[in-house]
Design an enzyme around this catalytic site. Structure first.
Site, PDB file in Angstrom:
ATOM      1  N   ASN A  41     -39.342 -16.248  -9.507  1.00  0.00           N
ATOM      2  CA  ASN A  41     -38.822 -16.219  -8.353  1.00  0.00           C
ATOM      3  C   ASN A  41     -37.991 -17.477  -7.956  1.00  0.00           C
ATOM      4  O   ASN A  41     -37.275 -17.638  -6.933  1.00  0.00           O
ATOM      5  CB  ASN A  41     -39.741 -15.885  -7.126  1.00  0.00           C
ATOM      6  CG  ASN A  41     -40.300 -14.791  -7.204  1.00  0.00           C
ATOM      7  OD1 ASN A  41     -39.636 -13.656  -7.789  1.00  0.00           O
ATOM      8  ND2 ASN A  41     -41.607 -14.222  -6.691  1.00  0.00           N
ATOM      9  N   CYS A 138     -38.337  -2.660  -7.784  1.00  0.00           N
ATOM     10  CA  CYS A 138     -39.575  -1.950  -8.016  1.00  0.00           C
ATOM     11  C   CYS A 138     -39.803  -1.067  -6.669  1.00  0.00           C
ATOM     12  O   CYS A 138     -39.589  -1.210  -5.551  1.00  0.00           O
ATOM     13  CB  CYS A 138     -40.840  -3.039  -7.971  1.00  0.00           C
ATOM     14  SG  CYS A 138     -40.917  -3.739  -9.481  1.00  0.00           S
TER      15      CYS A 138
END
Length: 455
Positions: A41, A138
């Site tokens: 991230n 996702c």
């Protein structure tokens, strides 16, 4: 065979394939040492930030994961020269030849990644235009890009929706503005930072996310010449500058991966040393880990995780930093199936993140999901309309089963469950896991896991 499996999965991840299957013989503790690298991230966002500089950037501690490869290919089709550095796990990014890319190329290279949305600000500054294909990601709930588009409009971007995606332009350039996020979205905060640093004037961002990866991105941008200050109550001020230079930076460690392996040690009654993990950015997780019966030893070069006794039930409320991360709860739930008593996990960040528990119940767990959350419990996190709750009653022995990986964190949780369970499990679609877990096949081997590639 396992080396071939690793190569197959990594090659599949490069072209967007996720259909690989592991056959796992569980019931044995995971023991050993592994090393983790830079946070997915942060690394992917720092790579995008290189577009803003007039000179090359050097990024250290880069993990070999499929999300990094996606961003690398997206940068390359936009004219950024990306090369491996002289040191291991290092990338050199030269933006001197930045150019527009065709919509079809962006769509093809992005795959299911949502990272193209963060290219918008830098590309608007460099080229005056940007394109976002239909975004994937996702299957864990709605992840609308409204926050991103609203912020870009405030900077002066013109947004045009096309059948293939969204086209953005900046006919009058980008200017500083005021942005107030209704929720401290990490992605939207990154969007504002990457756009505001070269915008004309001052930008005030209220309701900002303050995750360690955000602070590390701010450090990257400051190295490039940006002027950014953090004020109390989630307020960030960005003074736009005329130009930015390249950076050299060592990426923060991946605390999500560290917590995942910690939960694996807890669930399998193992003993795992996670090299590269740091205490400061994991304190909230470590508190819950200890309450659940886990033990840990803090060392200069990492953290050792193990069981300290019988597992105990806990109550967890996910939240934005400095709360308990939503990415931490899924692996932890596997361990909680082995705790004596009733644990409760309140999920307040995503509205559909308990789908992975269906497979755990198939394996013998006792997990009840409450789609509208639970009322009447003392809370430190304000209740959200979207939240769900999972009640985990244990201990329940897990047994082998056929499982299909649904998403990145849920998929790793399924791996932990299969390694914890007695008997044999077939875990399919494991290629998804390579999006955020570097060389996880090799790491499983290092920890003594018993598995093979299904022929």
């Amino acid at each position: 065979m396992n080396t071939l499996l690793q190569d197959a999965i990594e090659a599949g991840a490069r072209v967007g394939l996720t259909g690989d299957t592991l056959v796992i013989n569980g019931g044995s503790p995971l023991e050993g040492r592994l090393e983790i690298r830079g946070a997915k991230n942060l690394v992917t966002k720092a790579m995008v930030a290189s577009l803003l500089g007039e000179t090359p950037s050097v990024l250290h501690n880069v993990p070999d994961i499929s999300d990094v490869r996606v961003v690398r290919s997206l940068l390359e089709i936009h004219g950024v020269k990306v090369t491996d550095g002289d040191e291991p796990f290092t990338l050199r990014l030269d933006p001197s030849g930045v150019e527009s890319a065709h919509m079809e190329e962006i769509d093809a290279h992005a795959g299911s990644s949502r990272i193209p949305i963060l290219f918008c600000g830098p590309l608007l500054h460099r080229l005056g235009a940007a394109f976002i294909p239909d975004l994937g990601g996702c299957r864990i709930g709605d992840r609308p890009i409204d926050f991103h588009l609203d912020a870009l409009r405030k900077f002066g971007a013109v947004v045009e929706k096309l059948p293939q995606g969204i086209k953005l332009s900046a006919p009058n350039g980008l200017h500083g503005t005021q942005v107030h996020l209704p929720y401290p979205s990490v992605g939207a905060t990154e969007q504002v930072l990457l756009t505001a640093v070269l915008a004309d004037g001052v930008t005030e961002l209220k309701g900002a996310a303050i995750e360690p990866e955000i602070m590390d991105l701010i450090a990257v941008l400051q190295k490039m010449g940006a002027i950014i200050s953090y004020e109390p109550n989630r307020v960030i001020l960005i003074e736009g500058v005329d130009r930015l230079q390249g950076y050299e930076h060592q990426a923060i460690f991946d605390r999500n991966e560290a917590a995942s392996w910690a939960s694996a040690a807890l669930a399998t009654d193992g003993d795992i040393f996670v090299g590269g993990a740091k205490q400061q950015d994991m304190m909230t997780f470590l508190n819950i880990f200890r309450k659940a019966g886990g033990g840990f030893d803090i060392k200069e070069d990492g953290i050792r995780f193990y069981r300290a006794g019988e597992l105990q039930p806990v109550v967890v409320e996910t939240d934005v930093h400095p709360g308990f991360m939503t990415d931490w709860q899924q692996p932890l739930i596997v361990a909680l199936t082995q705790a004596t008593g009733e644990s409760i996990v309140h999920e307040t960040v995503y509205e559909n993140r308990f789908g992975f528990t269906d497979a755990l119940n198939t394996m013998g767990a006792n997990i009840v999901v409450h789609p509208n959350g639970l009322q009447g419990y003392p809370r430190r996190v304000p209740r959200r309309n979207l939240e769900q709750a999972a009640v985990i009653t244990g201990p329940t022995p897990l047994h082998g089963a056929d499982i299909e990986v649904p998403d990145l964190r849920g998929g790793f949780s399924h791996l932990i469950a299969a390694l914890t369970a007695e008997g044999t499990s077939r875990v399919s679609n494991v290629g998804i896991i390579s999006r955020g877990y570097e060389n996880f096949i090799t790491k499983l081997e290092l920890l003594g896991a018993d598995f093979v590639l299904e022929a």
